[in-house]
Design a protein around this motif. Sequence first.
Motif, PDB file in Angstrom:
ATOM      1  N   ALA A 189      47.584  33.892  43.153  1.00  0.00           N
ATOM      2  CA  ALA A 189      46.887  34.099  44.360  1.00  0.00           C
ATOM      3  C   ALA A 189      45.567  33.803  44.043  1.00  0.00           C
ATOM      4  O   ALA A 189      44.989  33.942  42.862  1.00  0.00           O
ATOM      5  N   LEU A 190      44.697  33.648  45.181  1.00  0.00           N
ATOM      6  CA  LEU A 190      43.330  33.609  44.968  1.00  0.00           C
ATOM      7  C   LEU A 190      42.544  34.616  44.434  1.00  0.00           C
ATOM      8  O   LEU A 190      43.052  35.679  44.913  1.00  0.00           O
ATOM      9  N   SER A 191      41.526  34.616  43.698  1.00  0.00           N
ATOM     10  CA  SER A 191      41.015  35.847  43.179  1.00  0.00           C
ATOM     11  C   SER A 191      39.340  35.680  43.049  1.00  0.00           C
ATOM     12  O   SER A 191      39.144  34.792  42.153  1.00  0.00           O
ATOM     13  N   GLY A 192      38.809  36.444  43.530  1.00  0.00           N
ATOM     14  CA  GLY A 192      37.150  36.474  43.030  1.00  0.00           C
ATOM     15  C   GLY A 192      36.578  36.971  41.794  1.00  0.00           C
ATOM     16  O   GLY A 192      35.588  36.882  41.351  1.00  0.00           O
ATOM     17  N   ARG A 193      37.681  37.735  40.999  1.00  0.00           N
ATOM     18  CA  ARG A 193      37.461  38.449  39.950  1.00  0.00           C
ATOM     19  C   ARG A 193      37.771  37.391  38.714  1.00  0.00           C
ATOM     20  O   ARG A 193      37.386  37.953  37.570  1.00  0.00           O
ATOM     21  N   HIS A 194      38.283  36.400  38.943  1.00  0.00           N
ATOM     22  CA  HIS A 194      38.437  35.346  37.705  1.00  0.00           C
ATOM     23  C   HIS A 194      37.636  34.188  38.136  1.00  0.00           C
ATOM     24  O   HIS A 194      37.314  33.716  39.095  1.00  0.00           O
ATOM     25  N   LYS A 195      37.297  33.726  36.579  1.00  0.00           N
ATOM     26  CA  LYS A 195      36.265  32.709  36.742  1.00  0.00           C
ATOM     27  C   LYS A 195      36.905  31.344  37.355  1.00  0.00           C
ATOM     28  O   LYS A 195      36.256  30.540  38.055  1.00  0.00           O
ATOM     29  N   SER A 196      38.374  31.145  37.270  1.00  0.00           N
ATOM     30  CA  SER A 196      38.771  29.981  37.614  1.00  0.00           C
ATOM     31  C   SER A 196      39.151  30.192  39.364  1.00  0.00           C
ATOM     32  O   SER A 196      39.599  29.120  40.016  1.00  0.00           O
ATOM     33  N   GLY A 197      38.905  31.356  40.035  1.00  0.00           N
ATOM     34  CA  GLY A 197      39.198  31.711  41.254  1.00  0.00           C
ATOM     35  C   GLY A 197      40.532  31.861  41.675  1.00  0.00           C
ATOM     36  O   GLY A 197      41.016  32.205  42.739  1.00  0.00           O
ATOM     37  N   VAL A 198      41.426  32.160  40.453  1.00  0.00           N
ATOM     38  CA  VAL A 198      42.888  32.192  40.800  1.00  0.00           C
ATOM     39  C   VAL A 198      43.316  33.257  39.589  1.00  0.00           C
ATOM     40  O   VAL A 198      43.008  33.409  38.728  1.00  0.00           O
ATOM     41  N   ALA A 199      44.404  34.317  40.153  1.00  0.00           N
ATOM     42  CA  ALA A 199      44.939  35.271  39.538  1.00  0.00           C
ATOM     43  C   ALA A 199      46.465  34.839  39.315  1.00  0.00           C
ATOM     44  O   ALA A 199      46.935  34.423  40.334  1.00  0.00           O
ATOM     45  N   THR A 200      47.029  34.923  38.156  1.00  0.00           N
ATOM     46  CA  THR A 200      48.590  34.784  38.054  1.00  0.00           C
ATOM     47  C   THR A 200      48.948  36.007  37.595  1.00  0.00           C
ATOM     48  O   THR A 200      48.403  36.806  36.762  1.00  0.00           O
ATOM     49  N   ARG A 201      50.144  36.212  37.736  1.00  0.00           N
ATOM     50  CA  ARG A 201      50.963  37.110  37.431  1.00  0.00           C
ATOM     51  C   ARG A 201      52.199  37.124  36.527  1.00  0.00           C
ATOM     52  O   ARG A 201      53.042  36.228  36.540  1.00  0.00           O
ATOM     53  N   PHE A 202      52.061  37.914  35.380  1.00  0.00           N
ATOM     54  CA  PHE A 202      53.134  37.783  34.412  1.00  0.00           C
ATOM     55  C   PHE A 202      53.120  36.210  33.755  1.00  0.00           C
ATOM     56  O   PHE A 202      53.931  35.664  33.555  1.00  0.00           O
ATOM     57  N   PRO A 203      51.946  36.028  33.148  1.00  0.00           N
ATOM     58  CA  PRO A 203      51.948  34.472  32.407  1.00  0.00           C
ATOM     59  C   PRO A 203      52.572  34.386  31.299  1.00  0.00           C
ATOM     60  O   PRO A 203      52.534  35.734  30.589  1.00  0.00           O
ATOM     61  N   ARG A 204      53.506  33.703  30.861  1.00  0.00           N
ATOM     62  CA  ARG A 204      53.770  33.366  29.554  1.00  0.00           C
ATOM     63  C   ARG A 204      53.937  31.984  29.063  1.00  0.00           C
ATOM     64  O   ARG A 204      53.888  31.187  29.988  1.00  0.00           O
ATOM     65  N   ILE A 205      54.170  31.624  27.884  1.00  0.00           N
ATOM     66  CA  ILE A 205      54.389  30.412  27.252  1.00  0.00           C
ATOM     67  C   ILE A 205      55.789  29.879  27.516  1.00  0.00           C
ATOM     68  O   ILE A 205      56.903  30.630  26.985  1.00  0.00           O
ATOM     69  N   LEU A 206      56.155  28.831  28.218  1.00  0.00           N
ATOM     70  CA  LEU A 206      57.420  28.250  28.441  1.00  0.00           C
ATOM     71  C   LEU A 206      57.709  27.187  27.158  1.00  0.00           C
ATOM     72  O   LEU A 206      58.990  27.369  26.816  1.00  0.00           O
ATOM     73  N   ARG A 207      56.652  26.520  26.952  1.00  0.00           N
ATOM     74  CA  ARG A 207      57.084  25.603  25.899  1.00  0.00           C
ATOM     75  C   ARG A 207      55.602  25.005  25.452  1.00  0.00           C
ATOM     76  O   ARG A 207      54.763  24.872  26.057  1.00  0.00           O
ATOM     77  N   TRP A 208      55.657  24.473  24.009  1.00  0.00           N
ATOM     78  CA  TRP A 208      54.583  23.832  23.351  1.00  0.00           C
ATOM     79  C   TRP A 208      54.965  22.156  23.650  1.00  0.00           C
ATOM     80  O   TRP A 208      55.760  21.602  23.513  1.00  0.00           O
ATOM     81  N   ARG A 209      53.759  21.534  24.639  1.00  0.00           N
ATOM     82  CA  ARG A 209      53.811  20.181  25.049  1.00  0.00           C
ATOM     83  C   ARG A 209      53.191  19.591  23.878  1.00  0.00           C
ATOM     84  O   ARG A 209      52.236  18.774  24.008  1.00  0.00           O
ATOM     85  N   THR A 210      53.885  19.190  22.941  1.00  0.00           N
ATOM     86  CA  THR A 210      53.505  18.401  21.725  1.00  0.00           C
ATOM     87  C   THR A 210      53.459  16.843  22.278  1.00  0.00           C
ATOM     88  O   THR A 210      52.992  16.015  21.477  1.00  0.00           O
ATOM     89  N   ASP A 211      53.851  16.367  23.384  1.00  0.00           N
ATOM     90  CA  ASP A 211      54.072  15.149  23.878  1.00  0.00           C
ATOM     91  C   ASP A 211      52.859  14.860  24.891  1.00  0.00           C
ATOM     92  O   ASP A 211      52.824  13.692  25.143  1.00  0.00           O
ATOM     93  N   LYS A 212      52.157  15.610  24.952  1.00  0.00           N
ATOM     94  CA  LYS A 212      50.871  15.857  25.809  1.00  0.00           C
ATOM     95  C   LYS A 212      49.564  15.819  25.005  1.00  0.00           C
ATOM     96  O   LYS A 212      49.532  16.774  24.340  1.00  0.00           O
ATOM     97  N   THR A 213      48.709  15.009  25.540  1.00  0.00           N
ATOM     98  CA  THR A 213      47.351  15.293  25.223  1.00  0.00           C
ATOM     99  C   THR A 213      46.767  16.172  26.236  1.00  0.00           C
ATOM    100  O   THR A 213      47.114  16.214  27.241  1.00  0.00           O
ATOM    101  N   ILE A 214      45.259  16.700  25.598  1.00  0.00           N
ATOM    102  CA  ILE A 214      44.578  17.547  26.503  1.00  0.00           C
ATOM    103  C   ILE A 214      44.069  16.790  27.938  1.00  0.00           C
ATOM    104  O   ILE A 214      44.088  17.441  28.812  1.00  0.00           O
ATOM    105  N   GLU A 215      43.885  15.648  27.692  1.00  0.00           N
ATOM    106  CA  GLU A 215      43.629  14.871  28.988  1.00  0.00           C
ATOM    107  C   GLU A 215      44.589  14.716  29.954  1.00  0.00           C
ATOM    108  O   GLU A 215      44.408  14.691  31.349  1.00  0.00           O
ATOM    109  N   GLU A 216      45.987  15.123  29.580  1.00  0.00           N
ATOM    110  CA  GLU A 216      47.219  15.289  30.668  1.00  0.00           C
ATOM    111  C   GLU A 216      47.218  16.527  30.965  1.00  0.00           C
ATOM    112  O   GLU A 216      48.191  16.784  31.868  1.00  0.00           O
ATOM    113  N   ALA A 217      46.561  17.720  30.798  1.00  0.00           N
ATOM    114  CA  ALA A 217      46.798  18.652  31.126  1.00  0.00           C
ATOM    115  C   ALA A 217      46.231  18.799  32.691  1.00  0.00           C
ATOM    116  O   ALA A 217      45.392  18.275  33.133  1.00  0.00           O
ATOM    117  N   ASN A 218      46.764  19.981  33.289  1.00  0.00           N
ATOM    118  CA  ASN A 218      46.599  20.200  34.725  1.00  0.00           C
ATOM    119  C   ASN A 218      45.222  20.571  34.923  1.00  0.00           C
ATOM    120  O   ASN A 218      44.451  20.927  34.143  1.00  0.00           O
TER     121      ASN A 218
END
Length: 534
Positions: free
Chosen positions: A494-523
Amino acid sequence: MKNFAQLIKTLDTSNKTNVKVEALTEYFRHASDKDKVWTIAILSHRRPPRPVNTTLLRQWASELANIPLWLFEDSYHIVGDLAETIALVIPTTENQSDKSLSEYVEEMIMLKTKTEQEKREYLHQNWLALNYYERFVFTKLITGSFRIGVSQKLMTRALARVTEMDEDILAHKLMGDWDPQRITFQKLVLDEKPADMLSKPYPFYLAYALEGDVQDLGNPDEWSAEHKWDGIRSQTILRNGQMYVWSRGEELVTDKYPEFQSFLNVIPDGTVIDGEILPWVEGSVGSFNDLQTRIGRKTVSPALLKKVPVIIKAYDLLEWKGKDIRELPYEKRRELLEGMIEGVKDFNLPLQLSERISFETWEDALREKERAREVRSEGLMFKRKDSPYLVGRKKGDWWKWKLDPYSIDAVLTYAMRGSGRRANLFTDYTFALWQDNENGEKELVTFAKAYSGLTDKEFRMVDDFIKKNTLERFGPVRSVTPKLVFEIGFEGIALSGRHKSGVATRFPRILRWRTDKTIEEANTIDDLKALIPR
């Protein structure tokens, strides 16, 4: 305290249910009634308020251990648990204490009103009078962060053995708004007083996650389905002209939701509704982020009531006209629930039926699941039509079929050491996504923290990278050379004015390590915002 500390040690060091139940049973057979009450309270999260803040605890423990505070702090970061660190650094003496658990807890309650000097003297005296594990348990109680690997169900099973009472009746007795300082074991557990049951909820029936193929459930005709709502599970109780609202966490939250007072004198007395408290914003279900603006507020202002009204999505009826109907088949309970809601529809109550989903095949159910986010649900619930309403988490009759989590590829930017067995590794991570700054240049903006999802081997590999690629240190936090990309999953957004990104996520966790991607390919942050339901 000796017996209680030994009990906690057994519970904490075994993962075998039978061992835990046997330890609890023996403890309850021999403990005093006062100690029984406080043990039940502590294991069901009714801990006494914290009398001393952790800053003073660390300072006074380092004084008694005769070590500099910086060394204590470094030890704390390695050990990962304050009570365990204190128990380790303070030397064991020949002193012993024969005080009971209840005596200690009552002293801790009184300690809150004492001066800092009196608190310091009390802690020093008692830390030196206890052995290592007793000191650990004592300090856990002082910090108010007492968590142990035992469910209320196991405690209830042990009490049932000792008292020869039915487990369901005991589970009902232990719920509700009781004060361990004022209630006796006789009144809490042994006495039968109908008036005491007036506000008590029933133990909640919990569903298991469906992890295999949905077709393994068998014939679709045997099942009822509805959406799994993302709100606060609750029981709304109307008895003797009074209304009570309980959350699944056994918290009485009646005053947080004054809208539900309108149920009185409309819904028949002797009714208990099982349902979900949901935000109802502009005529539709809002996000959990909307609901969070009301959670934890001591008072709910008229402005907030108007901004974030709430409803109950009702999906079960546990008591009807004063009679416990949990043993009735689910189909019959739903029939009564639907009839009750139909009977009060003209009163415009903040109460809605959680509609059942019509499906003839499992493919039909899958199609409905795939549109769950359109209606702000987390997936589907399946309930066997002939099932009674049971106690706790039971396999077989209730299943939750959740959507796959949202996911986004992000860059690791900050890290902290973990706790417990991972206290010597950097396992608590902060992640960032790309965003164009005011100069039109791309920069990484943090949006979430996560600390689970990798294997032990992967955690060690990331830890090694962090130690070799630290840019700056901020106390226990390290900024890291941005190089590693991870897929981050989360349940809500959801949108959130309390977060620097402007977005709040619920229950974040790591799904996998993307060793196949460079940081330029991040979202990007825009990619993240595009996931927000419209």
